[in-house]
Motif scaffolding. Structure first.
Motif, PDB file in Angstrom:
ATOM      1  N   THR A  94     -35.608  15.176 -22.713  1.00 55.75           N
ATOM      2  CA  THR A  94     -34.804  14.076 -22.192  1.00 55.75           C
ATOM      3  C   THR A  94     -34.248  14.364 -20.798  1.00 55.75           C
ATOM      4  N   ASP A  95     -34.505  13.465 -19.871  1.00 50.98           N
ATOM      5  CA  ASP A  95     -34.122  13.663 -18.471  1.00 50.98           C
ATOM      6  C   ASP A  95     -32.620  13.911 -18.316  1.00 50.98           C
ATOM      7  N   GLN A  96     -31.800  13.098 -19.000  1.00 52.99           N
ATOM      8  CA  GLN A  96     -30.352  13.208 -18.809  1.00 52.99           C
ATOM      9  C   GLN A  96     -29.799  14.508 -19.401  1.00 52.99           C
ATOM     10  N   ASN A  97     -30.465  15.063 -20.408  1.00 51.46           N
ATOM     11  CA  ASN A  97     -30.036  16.362 -20.933  1.00 51.46           C
ATOM     12  C   ASN A  97     -30.264  17.468 -19.899  1.00 51.46           C
ATOM     13  N   ARG A  98     -31.426  17.433 -19.276  1.00 52.17           N
ATOM     14  CA  ARG A  98     -31.723  18.432 -18.260  1.00 52.17           C
ATOM     15  C   ARG A  98     -30.773  18.300 -17.076  1.00 52.17           C
ATOM     16  N   ARG A  99     -30.458  17.080 -16.714  1.00 53.21           N
ATOM     17  CA  ARG A  99     -29.518  16.850 -15.610  1.00 53.21           C
ATOM     18  C   ARG A  99     -28.126  17.382 -15.962  1.00 53.21           C
ATOM     19  N   GLU A 100     -27.696  17.157 -17.188  1.00 57.56           N
ATOM     20  CA  GLU A 100     -26.379  17.640 -17.626  1.00 57.56           C
ATOM     21  C   GLU A 100     -26.320  19.166 -17.593  1.00 57.56           C
ATOM     22  N   LEU A 101     -27.386  19.808 -18.026  1.00 54.46           N
ATOM     23  CA  LEU A 101     -27.451  21.266 -17.988  1.00 54.46           C
ATOM     24  C   LEU A 101     -27.403  21.768 -16.544  1.00 54.46           C
ATOM     25  N   GLU A 102     -28.133  21.103 -15.660  1.00 54.97           N
ATOM     26  CA  GLU A 102     -28.133  21.481 -14.249  1.00 54.97           C
ATOM     27  C   GLU A 102     -26.720  21.384 -13.647  1.00 54.97           C
ATOM     28  N   LYS A 103     -25.944  20.415 -14.088  1.00 55.66           N
ATOM     29  CA  LYS A 103     -24.573  20.271 -13.577  1.00 55.66           C
ATOM     30  C   LYS A 103     -23.768  21.538 -13.839  1.00 55.66           C
ATOM     31  N   TRP A 104     -23.912  22.088 -15.045  1.00 58.12           N
ATOM     32  CA  TRP A 104     -23.169  23.316 -15.364  1.00 58.12           C
ATOM     33  C   TRP A 104     -23.736  24.496 -14.585  1.00 58.12           C
ATOM     34  N   LEU A 105     -25.053  24.593 -14.523  1.00 57.63           N
ATOM     35  CA  LEU A 105     -25.677  25.719 -13.829  1.00 57.63           C
ATOM     36  C   LEU A 105     -25.274  25.746 -12.352  1.00 57.63           C
ATOM     37  N   LYS A 106     -25.088  24.567 -11.762  1.00 57.53           N
ATOM     38  CA  LYS A 106     -24.756  24.470 -10.333  1.00 57.53           C
ATOM     39  C   LYS A 106     -23.258  24.320 -10.079  1.00 57.53           C
ATOM     40  N   LYS A 107     -22.455  24.425 -11.159  1.00 57.31           N
ATOM     41  CA  LYS A 107     -20.992  24.320 -11.060  1.00 57.31           C
ATOM     42  C   LYS A 107     -20.561  22.999 -10.433  1.00 57.31           C
ATOM     43  N   GLU A 108     -21.236  21.925 -10.802  1.00 55.02           N
ATOM     44  CA  GLU A 108     -20.906  20.617 -10.239  1.00 55.02           C
ATOM     45  C   GLU A 108     -19.678  20.023 -10.925  1.00 55.02           C
ATOM     46  N   ALA A 109     -19.010  19.146 -10.207  1.00 55.08           N
ATOM     47  CA  ALA A 109     -17.851  18.447 -10.771  1.00 55.08           C
ATOM     48  C   ALA A 109     -18.272  17.640 -11.996  1.00 55.08           C
ATOM     49  N   GLY A 110     -17.435  17.662 -13.008  1.00 55.38           N
ATOM     50  CA  GLY A 110     -17.717  16.898 -14.217  1.00 55.38           C
ATOM     51  C   GLY A 110     -18.562  17.622 -15.240  1.00 55.38           C
ATOM     52  N   ALA A 111     -18.965  18.850 -14.948  1.00 55.74           N
ATOM     53  CA  ALA A 111     -19.746  19.620 -15.917  1.00 55.74           C
ATOM     54  C   ALA A 111     -18.871  19.980 -17.112  1.00 55.74           C
ATOM     55  N   PHE A 112     -19.492  20.095 -18.265  1.00 55.12           N
ATOM     56  CA  PHE A 112     -18.769  20.432 -19.497  1.00 55.12           C
ATOM     57  C   PHE A 112     -18.150  21.824 -19.366  1.00 55.12           C
ATOM     58  N   ASP A 113     -16.941  21.978 -19.904  1.00 56.07           N
ATOM     59  CA  ASP A 113     -16.238  23.265 -19.866  1.00 56.07           C
ATOM     60  C   ASP A 113     -16.646  24.104 -21.077  1.00 56.07           C
ATOM     61  N   TRP A 114     -17.508  25.080 -20.840  1.00 57.07           N
ATOM     62  CA  TRP A 114     -17.987  25.946 -21.913  1.00 57.07           C
ATOM     63  C   TRP A 114     -17.114  27.183 -22.114  1.00 57.07           C
ATOM     64  N   LYS A 115     -16.054  27.334 -21.320  1.00 60.33           N
ATOM     65  CA  LYS A 115     -15.268  28.570 -21.358  1.00 60.33           C
ATOM     66  C   LYS A 115     -14.822  28.976 -22.768  1.00 60.33           C
ATOM     67  N   PRO A 116     -14.251  28.086 -23.599  1.00 60.63           N
ATOM     68  CA  PRO A 116     -13.817  28.518 -24.933  1.00 60.63           C
ATOM     69  C   PRO A 116     -14.975  29.056 -25.793  1.00 60.63           C
ATOM     70  N   VAL A 117     -16.136  28.437 -25.670  1.00 61.06           N
ATOM     71  CA  VAL A 117     -17.310  28.885 -26.431  1.00 61.06           C
ATOM     72  C   VAL A 117     -17.787  30.239 -25.912  1.00 61.06           C
ATOM     73  N   VAL A 118     -17.810  30.394 -24.604  1.00 59.97           N
ATOM     74  CA  VAL A 118     -18.236  31.669 -24.007  1.00 59.97           C
ATOM     75  C   VAL A 118     -17.272  32.776 -24.412  1.00 59.97           C
ATOM     76  N   GLU A 119     -15.984  32.480 -24.393  1.00 58.35           N
ATOM     77  CA  GLU A 119     -14.980  33.461 -24.821  1.00 58.35           C
ATOM     78  C   GLU A 119     -15.200  33.878 -26.270  1.00 58.35           C
ATOM     79  N   TYR A 120     -15.522  32.911 -27.111  1.00 59.25           N
ATOM     80  CA  TYR A 120     -15.739  33.194 -28.524  1.00 59.25           C
ATOM     81  C   TYR A 120     -16.917  34.153 -28.713  1.00 59.25           C
ATOM     82  N   VAL A 121     -18.014  33.912 -27.975  1.00 56.15           N
ATOM     83  CA  VAL A 121     -19.177  34.795 -28.077  1.00 56.15           C
ATOM     84  C   VAL A 121     -18.843  36.177 -27.519  1.00 56.15           C
ATOM     85  N   CYS A 122     -18.112  36.216 -26.421  1.00 55.89           N
ATOM     86  CA  CYS A 122     -17.704  37.508 -25.862  1.00 55.89           C
ATOM     87  C   CYS A 122     -16.832  38.278 -26.860  1.00 55.89           C
ATOM     88  N   GLU A 123     -16.018  37.547 -27.602  1.00 57.33           N
ATOM     89  CA  GLU A 123     -15.187  38.192 -28.631  1.00 57.33           C
ATOM     90  C   GLU A 123     -16.062  38.782 -29.738  1.00 57.33           C
TER      91      GLU A 123
END
Length: 273
Positions: A94-123
């Motif tokens: 799906t095009d919009q899924n790939r675009r959404e992922l790219e937003k996070w990879l490129k640190k674009e405004a409006g990207a989903f905040d994965w920090k709590p999930v990343v912290e959980y895995v790091c824990e």
């Protein structure tokens, strides 16, 4: 899509429905926060993260290249994986899924905040404070985000990727396949992306017929554990690890999922029969 009298979708959700109706932002908000608006923990997501951490800790699960098949707009499935592989290719139809992922990879405004999930895995890994380093590591390792279709012999056609050391696929094939025959074929196609001896890491929901969010219903192929394992073996793999987590009755999955199957399989080499 309408529901039938049994609560299941009236028909298989085809690719065009995903392309037209799948809202990645709403999907992330619905399913990928660690707790809901009432503060209840997202046990389904947490179990998924634990399973992935456990599987990517298995001996021999490392190498140069990892391919994520059916990544959707998410990164959770790569957080443990990125510690063991040097380059990652993320694939989704799906095009919009790939675009959404790219937003996070490129640190674009409006990207989903994965920090709590990343912290959980790091824990889980014993280094909660290293979350920012893990995010940066993952961003650097994702080489490309590409379109794929698991019903094609080469899912990335017309692009050809070098054979990978590992393929990870989470909550994808059961949604992309209308029947067991298609599921078996898709596993063979995914296997074509791997080197002989390479590993397949899967997370699959069991006995789910649909999931829903944003007032849209998506079909799901109802699978049993033995059906998945037989299909994996039939696609040329040896199962190394298989574990089922039964969803508690109050687990919020957006559908009728009853359990979660975590599986690691090794692609047979020509000499291993």
């Amino acid at each position: 899509m309408a529901l039938s009298s049994t609560g299941a979708p009236a028909a298989f959700t085809g690719k065009e429905v995903y392309q037209q109706s799948f809202d990645p932002g709403q999907y992330l908000r619905e399913f990928y926060n660690l707790s809901d608006s009432q503060g209840q923990p997202n046990t389904f997501l947490m179990q998924n993260l634990k399973s992935l951490w456990k599987m990517f800790s298995l001996e021999g699960l490392k190498g140069e290249t990892l391919i994520d098949v059916g990544c959707g707009p998410t990164i959770y499935q790569l957080l443990s994986a990125c510690e063991h592989f040097q380059e990652i290719f993320a694939l989704d139809y799906t095009d919009q899924n790939r675009r959404e992922l790219e937003k996070w990879l490129k640190k674009e405004a409006g990207a989903f905040d994965w920090k709590p999930v990343v912290e959980y895995v790091c824990e889980l890994e014993g280094k909660r404070e290293k979350w920012a380093e893990k995010e940066e590591k993952l961003r650097q390792k994702v080489r490309q985000v590409l379109k794929c279709d698991v019903t094609k012999a080469n899912p990335t056609d017309p692009v050809s990727l070098p054979p990978a050391d590992c393929v990870v696929s989470t909550l994808c094939l059961e949604a992309a396949c209308k029947d067991l025959a298609t599921f078996r074929g898709a596993l063979k196609n995914v296997g074509n992306l791997l080197k002989p001896g390479g590993h397949l890491v899967m997370v699959t929901v069991l006995r789910e017929t649909y999931y829903t969010f944003n007032n849209v219903v998506f079909s799901c192929l109802r699978l049993e554990k033995d059906e998945v394992e037989e299909a994996v073996k039939g696609a040329g793999f040896e199962v190394r690890f298989s574990e089922v987590w039964t969803c508690p009755p109050d687990t919020a999955t957006g559908g009728d999922c009853e359990a979660l199957l975590s599986l690691v399989a090794r692609r047979r080499t020509p000499t291993s029969g």
